[in-house]
Design an enzyme around this catalytic site. Sequence first.
Site, PDB file in Angstrom:
ATOM      1  N   ASP A  73     -17.445 -62.886  16.920  1.00 16.75           N
ATOM      2  CA  ASP A  73     -16.977 -61.739  16.121  1.00 16.75           C
ATOM      3  C   ASP A  73     -16.891 -62.153  14.648  1.00 16.75           C
ATOM      4  OD1 ASP A  73     -15.724 -59.540  15.038  1.00 16.75           O
ATOM      5  OD2 ASP A  73     -13.766 -59.988  15.925  1.00 16.75           O
ATOM      6  N   ASP A 108     -32.423 -55.170  25.850  1.00 23.48           N
ATOM      7  CA  ASP A 108     -32.068 -54.552  27.126  1.00 23.48           C
ATOM      8  C   ASP A 108     -32.292 -53.045  26.995  1.00 23.48           C
ATOM      9  OD1 ASP A 108     -30.886 -53.969  29.595  1.00 23.48           O
ATOM     10  OD2 ASP A 108     -29.396 -55.538  29.356  1.00 23.48           O
ATOM     11  N   GLU A 113     -34.893 -55.268  36.224  1.00 21.82           N
ATOM     12  CA  GLU A 113     -33.780 -55.342  37.168  1.00 21.82           C
ATOM     13  C   GLU A 113     -34.014 -54.293  38.246  1.00 21.82           C
ATOM     14  OE1 GLU A 113     -28.917 -54.713  37.352  1.00 21.82           O
ATOM     15  OE2 GLU A 113     -30.196 -53.351  36.201  1.00 21.82           O
ATOM     16  N   ASP A 169     -33.378 -52.117  32.616  1.00 21.52           N
ATOM     17  CA  ASP A 169     -32.230 -51.860  33.477  1.00 21.52           C
ATOM     18  C   ASP A 169     -32.647 -50.913  34.610  1.00 21.52           C
ATOM     19  OD1 ASP A 169     -29.197 -52.041  33.749  1.00 21.52           O
ATOM     20  OD2 ASP A 169     -29.453 -49.863  33.610  1.00 21.52           O
ATOM     21  N   ASN A 186     -16.342 -60.025  11.927  1.00 21.13           N
ATOM     22  CA  ASN A 186     -15.460 -59.228  11.066  1.00 21.13           C
ATOM     23  C   ASN A 186     -14.050 -59.068  11.621  1.00 21.13           C
ATOM     24  OD1 ASN A 186     -15.975 -57.505  13.175  1.00 21.13           O
ATOM     25  ND2 ASN A 186     -16.859 -55.858  11.945  1.00 21.13           N
ATOM     26  N   HIS A 227     -24.000 -60.425  33.576  1.00 20.85           N
ATOM     27  CA  HIS A 227     -22.876 -59.580  33.150  1.00 20.85           C
ATOM     28  C   HIS A 227     -22.332 -58.695  34.265  1.00 20.85           C
ATOM     29  CE1 HIS A 227     -26.493 -57.189  32.911  1.00 20.85           C
ATOM     30  NE2 HIS A 227     -25.757 -56.099  32.900  1.00 20.85           N
ATOM     31  N   ASP A 228     -22.964 -58.705  35.425  1.00 17.30           N
ATOM     32  CA  ASP A 228     -22.550 -57.826  36.515  1.00 17.30           C
ATOM     33  C   ASP A 228     -21.952 -58.563  37.708  1.00 17.30           C
ATOM     34  OD1 ASP A 228     -23.139 -55.331  35.421  1.00 17.30           O
ATOM     35  OD2 ASP A 228     -25.228 -55.388  36.075  1.00 17.30           O
TER      36      ASP A 228
END
Length: 536
Positions: free
Chosen positions: A23, A100, A261, A202, A25, A321-322
């Site tokens: 991150d 993605d 995917e 996806d 900011n 991520h799943d």
Amino acid sequence: MNKDYLWWRDGITYQIYPRSYADSNNDGIGDLPGIISKLDYIQDLGVDAIWLSPIFPSPDVDFGYDVADYTAIDPKFGTMADFDRLLAEAHHRDIHIILDLVLNHTSDQHPWFIQSQKSIDNPYHDWYLWANPKPHGDPPNNWQAIFGGSAWEYAPHLDQYYYHMFYKEQPDLNWRNPEVRQAMLDVFSYWLDKGVDGFRLDVFNMYFKDKALRDNPPKLGLRGFDRQKHIYDNSQSEMFPLLQEIRDILDQYPQSYTVGETFLADPAQTAAYCGEDKLHAAFNFDFADNRWHPKRFLDSATSWYQALPEDAWPNNFLSNHDCPRAATRYCFGEDDRRAKIAIAMLLTLKGTPFLYYGEEIGLRDIPIRRKADIMDPIGKTFWPLYKGRDGCRAPMQWRDEVNAGFSQGEPWLPVHENFPQRNVDQQASDPESLLNFVKKIIRIRRAEPALQRGDFTPLIQDPRRLLAFQRTYQDDQLIVILNFSSFNPEFQIPLGKWESLIEPGKPIPSTLSLKPYEVEILKKQHEPYPIEKDKR
């Protein structure tokens, strides 16, 4: 590097979940400038490509997988200028960028859907899957949404239903509409023209649904979704000519790449989508779903290789991520020995390895103890049976500082409590750390074409504790031996002179005794040609 090195085949892809990487900011959400600031780290790790989870504008009902604009950057991640700079800086370091693409559905806030639901006569109405109710007002068929309930959402002002495989805020597109098809193909061209190197698609095999909207047949299962055989709501034959069109576009851009995917597909179905006139690759979820046993991994890998056509190349992953991270599934507490075995396997098996951010430092899932702490809507829906995907999406752990160096602000998800001991800085300075081990294996892989594209031959057909296999490319032969156990099994080395690539100079006896959770990579030394004596 070899002159015929091909990044997407021979290299390594590193998946970044942008919200959680770095991150810049201090708003608590990772962003593109944050990723740019870590490119030297990514380069030093030794990977060839970055796959970015969605960075397009999104209301974040499904955290980016509900897209409101396919050709813009979400302001929370930065600007298009930031993306252009990321692309340039990554390419300067020989790092490729994979985007993605979520093309099965959009956000309900996408301008197309906003127009689509205005009236039946609206030009955009047919861009989505609208259908009339049954005579008594019931949904058009029995299809269920994966995230719970009917897959049909009623719009009273139109007296019609629209279809959504996921949340109702993610309406599925009508890929049979030629205008939709062209608009989606234009998305590929737009990003390729900007210099993007490839795409992860996806749930791509869901683009088409049964034209007649027939009911799915029943089967046994717990949830409504699981009590159906999903014959008509995915994997339709119309997908194959579309893949040819997509490939034709990509083939106009040298070395561009697509990986898909698949959803609700076994390895044989997944493999059918790969090849020279289809996708370059698709993900084999069976491999990542295995319990800790060498035979299970071997069987998954070999069945995947056998299923693929000759003109396709495999890839492998253990975390994304799943699903829960591999270190969470396989390791005991903070012990990284199994993590070393898992990642060494991933980096040495036949196929392109996909690493998930933090996997190189053994990042664990954050614990989810209360429903009130859940961010992922699917976790809220199915609590406590399923807690969602927040655990594997927690911030990257960079330093022993506030919020692990991810952000000075409040992170969108909490940092794991182990960050003072488990972070990049700490592991970089520890020669025995998982991070330095991963770098070593990557260096070996990058130096050995046999590990990049060599043939694969198992050396133990029914492994109980050891996974051992040979990788062969041209005249080079390598043996990889992975001890999955806390025991000291022995392995009989094949005839020949072998050198350890893990510990160069170490004597290699004919029978090798493995330490608990040891990794060994051996390379066969070429024998000198005998010189014939002059018989005169």
